[in-house]
Design a protein around this motif. Sequence first.
Motif, short mmCIF file in Angstrom:
data_model
loop_
_atom_site.label_atom_id
_atom_site.label_comp_id
_atom_site.label_asym_id
_atom_site.label_seq_id
_atom_site.Cartn_x
_atom_site.Cartn_y
_atom_site.Cartn_z
N ALA A 88 0.83 -1.22 0.00
CA ALA A 88 0.00 0.00 0.00
C ALA A 88 0.85 1.26 0.00
N VAL A 89 1.92 1.30 0.81
CA VAL A 89 2.73 2.51 0.84
C VAL A 89 3.50 2.68 -0.47
N GLY A 90 3.97 1.58 -1.03
CA GLY A 90 4.66 1.66 -2.32
C GLY A 90 3.74 2.10 -3.44
N SER A 91 2.54 1.54 -3.46
CA SER A 91 1.56 1.92 -4.49
C SER A 91 1.14 3.37 -4.35
N ALA A 92 0.95 3.84 -3.12
CA ALA A 92 0.59 5.23 -2.91
C ALA A 92 1.69 6.15 -3.43
N TYR A 93 2.92 5.79 -3.20
CA TYR A 93 4.06 6.59 -3.64
C TYR A 93 4.07 6.70 -5.16
N ILE A 94 3.96 5.57 -5.83
CA ILE A 94 3.98 5.55 -7.30
C ILE A 94 2.76 6.27 -7.88
N GLY A 148 18.43 -0.32 7.50
CA GLY A 148 18.56 0.17 6.13
C GLY A 148 17.48 -0.29 5.17
N ALA A 149 16.51 -1.03 5.65
CA ALA A 149 15.45 -1.52 4.77
C ALA A 149 14.67 -0.38 4.12
N GLU A 150 14.51 0.75 4.86
CA GLU A 150 13.82 1.90 4.28
C GLU A 150 14.54 2.40 3.02
N LEU A 151 15.86 2.46 3.10
CA LEU A 151 16.63 2.97 1.96
C LEU A 151 16.48 2.07 0.74
N ALA A 152 16.50 0.76 0.96
CA ALA A 152 16.38 -0.17 -0.16
C ALA A 152 14.99 -0.07 -0.80
N ALA A 153 13.95 -0.11 0.01
CA ALA A 153 12.58 -0.05 -0.52
C ALA A 153 12.31 1.30 -1.16
N TRP A 154 12.69 2.37 -0.48
CA TRP A 154 12.46 3.71 -1.00
C TRP A 154 13.19 3.93 -2.31
N ILE A 180 5.86 -2.05 -12.28
CA ILE A 180 5.31 -1.81 -10.95
C ILE A 180 5.15 -3.12 -10.20
N GLY A 181 4.57 -4.11 -10.85
CA GLY A 181 4.41 -5.42 -10.22
C GLY A 181 5.73 -6.05 -9.85
N ARG A 182 6.71 -5.97 -10.74
CA ARG A 182 8.02 -6.56 -10.48
C ARG A 182 8.74 -5.87 -9.34
N VAL A 183 8.68 -4.55 -9.28
CA VAL A 183 9.37 -3.84 -8.21
C VAL A 183 8.76 -4.19 -6.86
N HIS A 184 7.43 -4.24 -6.79
CA HIS A 184 6.79 -4.65 -5.52
C HIS A 184 7.23 -6.06 -5.14
N GLU A 185 7.25 -6.94 -6.09
CA GLU A 185 7.66 -8.33 -5.83
C GLU A 185 9.12 -8.41 -5.38
N LEU A 186 9.97 -7.67 -6.03
CA LEU A 186 11.40 -7.69 -5.67
C LEU A 186 11.64 -7.11 -4.28
N ILE A 187 10.93 -6.05 -3.95
CA ILE A 187 11.08 -5.49 -2.59
C ILE A 187 10.65 -6.52 -1.57
N GLU A 188 9.51 -7.13 -1.79
CA GLU A 188 9.00 -8.12 -0.84
C GLU A 188 9.96 -9.31 -0.71
N ARG A 189 10.40 -9.83 -1.83
CA ARG A 189 11.32 -10.98 -1.80
C ARG A 189 12.66 -10.62 -1.18
N GLY A 190 13.12 -9.39 -1.43
CA GLY A 190 14.42 -8.98 -0.92
C GLY A 190 14.43 -8.68 0.56
N LEU A 191 13.29 -8.27 1.12
CA LEU A 191 13.26 -7.86 2.51
C LEU A 191 12.60 -8.86 3.45
N LEU A 192 11.56 -9.51 2.98
CA LEU A 192 10.75 -10.30 3.91
C LEU A 192 11.17 -11.77 3.93
N ASP A 193 10.97 -12.36 5.11
CA ASP A 193 11.29 -13.79 5.29
C ASP A 193 10.16 -14.66 4.79
#
Length: 193
Positions: A88-94, A148-154, A180-193
């Motif tokens: 939601a925060v990523g989508s709002a930003y874009i 640093g997760a904020e910096l990567a996602a932002w 847009i879909g790929r970036v959301h997916e990459l952020i999630e895969r890169g940060l979340l367990d």
Amino acid sequence: MSKPYHHGALRSALIDAGVDLARHGGPGRVVLREVARTAQVSHSAAYRHFTDREALLAEVACRARAELAAEMSLRLRNAREPRERLHAVGSAYIDFARGQPGLFRTAFGAHATPAEGTDSGAEPFAILGGVLDELHAVGLLSAERRPGAELAAWSAVHGLACLLLDGPLAADPNGAKFAIGRVHELIERGLLD
């Protein structure tokens, strides 16, 4: 054109006029003489509240970030699941970047920091940090990945927003949707367990 200011509210009227000009033309439109004309006052009156264009632009940028933060907060109210909140925060930003390109460019341009004591409202970066803290609290973001997760996602979302506005994705709706879909997916895969 903005409404004339009320006595004692000139500073606010000038900022409002600057926001309106930025909304329609980005930071390049925020010029003290034009802001004063829009607020229906002399340009010398504007200098009583802002030492120069950069001081006004810093306040307008702050207000633009507050509008983005409000949109992010609104989206968060409708998102319940932790992963959904990150999306939601990523989508709002874009969406803000695409829907309000003038304000977006102004919000994150190279402007001075607002004067001390200025009420800037919630900052988008802090909202993202709060969502990441929530993800950490529920065990979806490990302690090792949290710093640093904020910096990567932002960086990922901001970079995509810029490509959508001014880069090769601006004229390619299918490519934009895919990216847009790929970036959301990459952020999630890169940060979340």
